[in-house]
Every structure is written in C-alpha cells, then in structure tokens.
Design a protein around this motif. Structure first.
Motif, mmCIF file in Angstrom:
data_model
loop_
_atom_site.group_PDB
_atom_site.id
_atom_site.type_symbol
_atom_site.label_atom_id
_atom_site.label_comp_id
_atom_site.label_asym_id
_atom_site.label_seq_id
_atom_site.Cartn_x
_atom_site.Cartn_y
_atom_site.Cartn_z
ATOM 1 N N ARG A 191 16.096 20.352 24.925
ATOM 2 C CA ARG A 191 15.354 20.503 23.663
ATOM 3 C C ARG A 191 14.511 21.769 23.686
ATOM 4 O O ARG A 191 14.442 22.493 22.694
ATOM 5 C CB ARG A 191 14.445 19.298 23.428
ATOM 6 C CG ARG A 191 15.187 18.062 22.990
ATOM 7 C CD ARG A 191 14.205 16.929 22.756
ATOM 8 N NE ARG A 191 13.703 16.869 21.402
ATOM 9 C CZ ARG A 191 12.457 16.514 21.080
ATOM 10 N NH1 ARG A 191 11.584 16.227 22.026
ATOM 11 N NH2 ARG A 191 12.090 16.441 19.823
ATOM 12 N N ALA A 192 13.871 22.041 24.815
ATOM 13 C CA ALA A 192 13.062 23.256 24.918
ATOM 14 C C ALA A 192 13.958 24.475 24.693
ATOM 15 O O ALA A 192 13.599 25.400 23.955
ATOM 16 C CB ALA A 192 12.373 23.329 26.280
ATOM 17 N N ALA A 193 15.142 24.448 25.313
ATOM 18 C CA ALA A 193 16.076 25.567 25.142
ATOM 19 C C ALA A 193 16.436 25.718 23.660
ATOM 20 O O ALA A 193 16.431 26.824 23.112
ATOM 21 C CB ALA A 193 17.334 25.334 25.978
ATOM 22 N N ARG A 194 16.700 24.591 23.022
ATOM 23 C CA ARG A 194 17.067 24.624 21.605
ATOM 24 C C ARG A 194 15.948 25.236 20.764
ATOM 25 O O ARG A 194 16.182 26.071 19.899
ATOM 26 C CB ARG A 194 17.368 23.190 21.136
ATOM 27 C CG ARG A 194 18.162 23.136 19.870
ATOM 28 C CD ARG A 194 18.096 21.786 19.176
ATOM 29 N NE ARG A 194 18.230 20.647 20.062
ATOM 30 C CZ ARG A 194 17.874 19.412 19.703
ATOM 31 N NH1 ARG A 194 17.390 19.175 18.502
ATOM 32 N NH2 ARG A 194 18.006 18.413 20.545
ATOM 33 N N PHE A 195 14.699 24.830 21.037
ATOM 34 C CA PHE A 195 13.564 25.395 20.285
ATOM 35 C C PHE A 195 13.445 26.905 20.523
ATOM 36 O O PHE A 195 12.850 27.616 19.720
ATOM 37 C CB PHE A 195 12.228 24.747 20.705
ATOM 38 C CG PHE A 195 12.167 23.244 20.593
ATOM 39 C CD1 PHE A 195 13.015 22.529 19.760
ATOM 40 C CD2 PHE A 195 11.212 22.530 21.314
ATOM 41 C CE1 PHE A 195 12.944 21.145 19.667
ATOM 42 C CE2 PHE A 195 11.127 21.146 21.224
ATOM 43 C CZ PHE A 195 12.003 20.454 20.406
ATOM 44 N N LEU A 196 13.966 27.346 21.672
ATOM 45 C CA LEU A 196 13.839 28.760 22.036
ATOM 46 C C LEU A 196 15.051 29.584 21.601
ATOM 47 O O LEU A 196 15.181 30.742 21.977
ATOM 48 C CB LEU A 196 13.659 28.877 23.557
ATOM 49 C CG LEU A 196 12.315 28.358 24.075
ATOM 50 C CD1 LEU A 196 12.361 28.156 25.584
ATOM 51 C CD2 LEU A 196 11.183 29.310 23.703
ATOM 52 N N GLY A 197 15.941 28.959 20.837
ATOM 53 C CA GLY A 197 17.093 29.705 20.341
ATOM 54 C C GLY A 197 18.246 29.781 21.313
ATOM 55 O O GLY A 197 19.120 30.632 21.193
ATOM 56 N N ILE A 198 18.253 28.883 22.302
ATOM 57 C CA ILE A 198 19.345 28.839 23.283
ATOM 58 C C ILE A 198 20.149 27.569 23.031
ATOM 59 O O ILE A 198 19.619 26.458 23.166
ATOM 60 C CB ILE A 198 18.784 28.857 24.721
ATOM 61 C CG1 ILE A 198 18.026 30.170 24.952
ATOM 62 C CG2 ILE A 198 19.906 28.684 25.752
ATOM 63 C CD1 ILE A 198 16.993 30.095 26.039
ATOM 64 N N GLY A 199 21.389 27.743 22.616
ATOM 65 C CA GLY A 199 22.211 26.604 22.185
ATOM 66 C C GLY A 199 22.778 25.819 23.350
ATOM 67 O O GLY A 199 22.804 26.292 24.483
#
Ligand code: PLP
Length: 460
Positions: A191-199
């Motif tokens: 989820r943190a990655a997703r919030f950071l623009g990392i799919g």
C-alpha cells in the motif's frame, strides 16, 4: 466561559472516567470477542440527526451503554488476534491529558510541551533500539504510515542521488526506480508503494524461506546486473511467524548496489530492546530507515507509530512544507511526517517509557516472548494441535490436521469467548494465529486460554 459550561465539562469527564473504569473492570469476565455485529451497532447509534441537543454527560452515558456489546476486549489479557497491544495505565491516562490539553503538535512554536515530550520519547526509543541518536523520529498513526513516511523519504533520496529533484519535477519523467520487497512482506508495504506511485507489477519480489525470511542468495540474484535508484524493504517480525530477516547478510548485499534499505519493524524493532532477543535484530542498525509501532508492543493507545530516518535531511526533503504563516523553529514534527495539525500522540509513548523505564521495557519484551513459548507448549499438549512456526519471538501459529477443522476451531474459540485468536493462511494451509503483544497477559491468561482451546478440540 461561564460556570455552567465548566460544570458540563467536569460532569462529562467524570462520566467518562466512571464508564471507562467500569469497562476496564469488566475485561477479565467479558467475552473477548464482541456480542454485537456492525448492523446491531449501526442500529444502536443510528437514526436521523436529532434536532435537539443532549447534555454532555448524558451523551457519554449513552455512548458507553450502547457501545458495550460491540466492544472487543483488546485491553484485556486474552486478546491474541492480529498483532495488537493493550494499553499501559500511564499511557492511557496520558492520552486523556492529551485530549484535555488539545495541543496542536505539528509545531514546536505552537506546542512546546508536547513536542518536547515527543522528541525525548523518540530519543529514548532510538537508544532502546540501538539506532543512531541523530535519526529523525516522526510520530504517525501506525506502522502503515510509518512505512509510507520512511519510503517517501527513501524515494526522494535515491532519486536525488540519481540527479533527479522529485519535489521539483515529479515522478512522471523520473529515472526508473527499483523497489525490492520480500515474498512475505506485510501488506502495508504494497500500500505504501501504491501511495508513492509504485504499482503492484513494478514490485521486485525476493523469495523467502519457510519462516518468511528473505533469502540472501535470492536478493543477490535479483539485484545482479541492475543499476539506478534502488530501495530494498526488509522486515523485523513477520506478521505470522514473527521471523526476522537476516540483516547481517542482506544489508551488505543491498549496500553493494547502493540501495536505500528500509526495515518494517512494526512489532519486531522492539526485540532490540532486550538482551535476550536482541540477536534477532543483529545488523538492522545498518539500514537507512525503520518503521515501528507504539500501539502494538509498547502498549500505548491508538494511534501511534514511528517513522525513523537515519539522516533527518532526507525526511525534511520529502516533507518540509512552505506556507509563510507557519512559524519555523528548526526540526518540527511537520518537517518529517505528512501531517500538519495533529494530536500529541507521542505523549503516551513518553509516559509508557517513563513508567516502565529501561528495565520495564526489557521485562515486558521478555514476558511477551515467554508468553509465546508457554502458549506454544500448552497448545502442543493438546492432541491433534500442531504449532506451525519457530516461536523465536511473540507469534504462535497453530493448526489441526484438516484446514476445515482449523477454521471451525477458530470460529468456536471466538464464540466461546475466553480468548480471541485470528485465522490466516500460511503456505497454503489454514492456521490460527496468537500474538503475544499485551502487557496485561499473565500466565493465568495463557492457562485459561489453553484450557478453553483444549475443551473445544476434545469436544469437537
Ligand atoms: C501491524 C503491522 C503493520 C501495520 O501497522 P499499523 O499500525 O496497523 O498501521 C506493518 N507491518 C507489520 C510487520 C505489522 O505487523
């Protein structure tokens, strides 16, 4: 303020004190799992917004009475679900002060007392964890936001080293970033990655062993040949098994590729605080950032997590805000976390640490581990029960022969009410998980729980 407003305040607080004490007094006898579900609670609290107001103390009485059947006995000694701590007395009472004081704790100019307590609590934790005393400690809502906060600093820093100013130019045209995670990472990393623009498809996943520890040879292989900005996420305390990545082997491999190394230690970082468990975290101090929770192992109320970053300049680069009306006085909470206005969630952490002292933290950690060992041995003594993991830390996972029977047992434990454990899948098998995270759990609580589970298994 006139006298009647002041009286309203006092009567409301008195009611809250009385009802809170009643709730805490009921913990040993009430069923751990709630008797009412969400729909029943929506009925209890629902209806149209009333036209007329209600006396503040009466509102508190209403809340306490209506909520009661839907409350989970989390602060008691026999809640073992997920990974969830209780509430240490000093931390609970300090949390009441935090609300009464109503300090906006994003800024030291606005809230010197609470910001000072947070800064000192942060220093004390760095000392307990054996981390550099110059690191920044940002108090956030929990492990999820601590992971996000650390990884935002990481993204900023690795791109900056590659000559890219993320704050100025954004992510869209930035050099590609490799984001490496273990197969048994916590979902909050994704989820943190997703919030950071990392799919999701961009995550580079490294194989792990039977306890969920990242395999060094697999990390070596994944990193070989690549170049450019790189973040490697490691873990202290796998959420099922409690296992720790082998930092001493893994971090040098990541370093050789100039990675930023992040450690998700939501509950595992605390192992570093006691000599008996410290070896689990050996080498972790070489990382660049660490996420941990206060509301799990330290047993402070929700919400409290800590984002720790080795070089405060990296958090500041990611988070310091503009705004000419904001008064600056050096390193403030809002320089190192995503929030501006917020409650003084670090004050209960200061209180818990002050109340426990170093020896109290050591005893707490040793007891949580001893409880896990006792629970595992009690469970092994029940015919047909298998303990699935190596009980090196605070987690115990068990199952019966068949997956169906394991799931049925899990439901039966919650219905019976003595204790709460929660289910999960591990390596394709249904399991039940017990997490020893509460300061309140006694040997008697372990015995009562094992006896209740034994009776359910034997009578099934
Ligand atoms: C609990 C947990 C998190 C998430 O923490 P929250 O406090 O729930 O936000 C992240 N990582 C691990 C390993 C955890 O156990």
């Amino acid at each position: 303020m006139d006298q009647s407003d002041f009286d309203d305040r006092r009567r409301a607080l008195d009611a809250a004190h009385r009802r809170a004490t009643e709730f805490l007094g009921s913990l040993d006898d009430r069923p751990v799992w709630p008797r009412a579900n969400l729909d029943e609670m929506l009925d209890a609290f629902g209806g149209p917004l009333p036209d007329d107001g209600t006396d503040p103390a009466d509102v508190i009485e209403e809340i306490a009475s209506r909520a009661d059947p839907g409350l989970v006995a989390i602060p008691g000694g026999r809640f073992f679900g997920f990974v969830i701590g209780g509430t240490h007395p000093s931390a609970l009472a300090a949390d009441w002060l935090v609300s009464a004081w109503d300090q906006n704790s994003g800024s030291s100019a606005l809230a010197p007392a609470t910001v000072a307590m947070e800064r000192v609590a942060g220093q004390w934790m760095l000392e307990l964890f054996g981390l550099p005393s110059t690191a920044s400690v940002g108090f956030v809502t929990g492990g999820q936001l601590a992971n996000f906060t650390c990884l935002a600093a990481a993204r900023q820093a690795v791109l900056s080293r590659a000559g890219w100013d993320l704050a100025e130019n954004g992510l869209r045209s930035a050099p590609p970033l490799r984001f490496v995670v273990g197969a048994d990472r916590h979902g909050s990393i994704d989820r943190a990655a997703r919030f950071l623009g990392i799919g999701r498809a961009e995550l580079i996943v490294v194989d792990s062993d039977d306890q969920g520890r990242m395999r060094p040879a697999a990390l070596e292989q994944v990193l070989a040949g690549g170049a450019g900005p790189l973040i490697v996420c490691l873990q202290a305390g796998e959420v099922h098994t409690g296992a720790f990545d082998g930092f001493q082997a893994l971090i040098p491999i990541a370093r050789a590729h100039e990675a930023w190394v992040h450690v998700d230690g939501a509950f595992g970082l605390w192992a570093a605080a006691t000599p008996t468990l410290r070896s689990l975290t050996a080498g972790m101090e070489q990382a660049d950032s660490w996420a941990t929770d206060g509301h799990k192992t330290l047993n402070v109320p929700y919400d409290c997590g800590m984002a720790i970053v080795r070089d405060p300049a990296d958090s500041i680069a990611a988070f310091r805000t503009g705004g000419d009306y904001l008064m600056y006085t050096g390193l403030d909470p809002w320089d190192v976390t995503p929030e501006l206005s917020r409650r003084a969630r670090g004050v209960p952490a200061w209180a818990a640490l002050r109340s426990l002292g170093r020896s109290g933290v050591v005893q707490l950690m040793d007891r949580l581990h001893a409880n896990a060992v006792a629970m595992a041995s009690g469970l092994r003594s029940i015919p047909g029960v298998h303990v699935v993991n190596d009980v090196d830390y605070t987690q115990v996972m068990f199952r019966l022969e068949s997956d169906d029977a394991t799931r049925v047992l899990g439901r039966a434990i919650l219905d019976e009410g003595t204790a709460a454990v929660t289910g999960a899948e591990w390596r394709g098998r249904a399991t039940q998980r017990c997490s020893m995270s509460s300061w309140a759990t006694t040997t008697a609580d372990i015995d009562r729980t094992v006896a209740a589970i034994r009776a359910l298994v034997l009578n099934a």
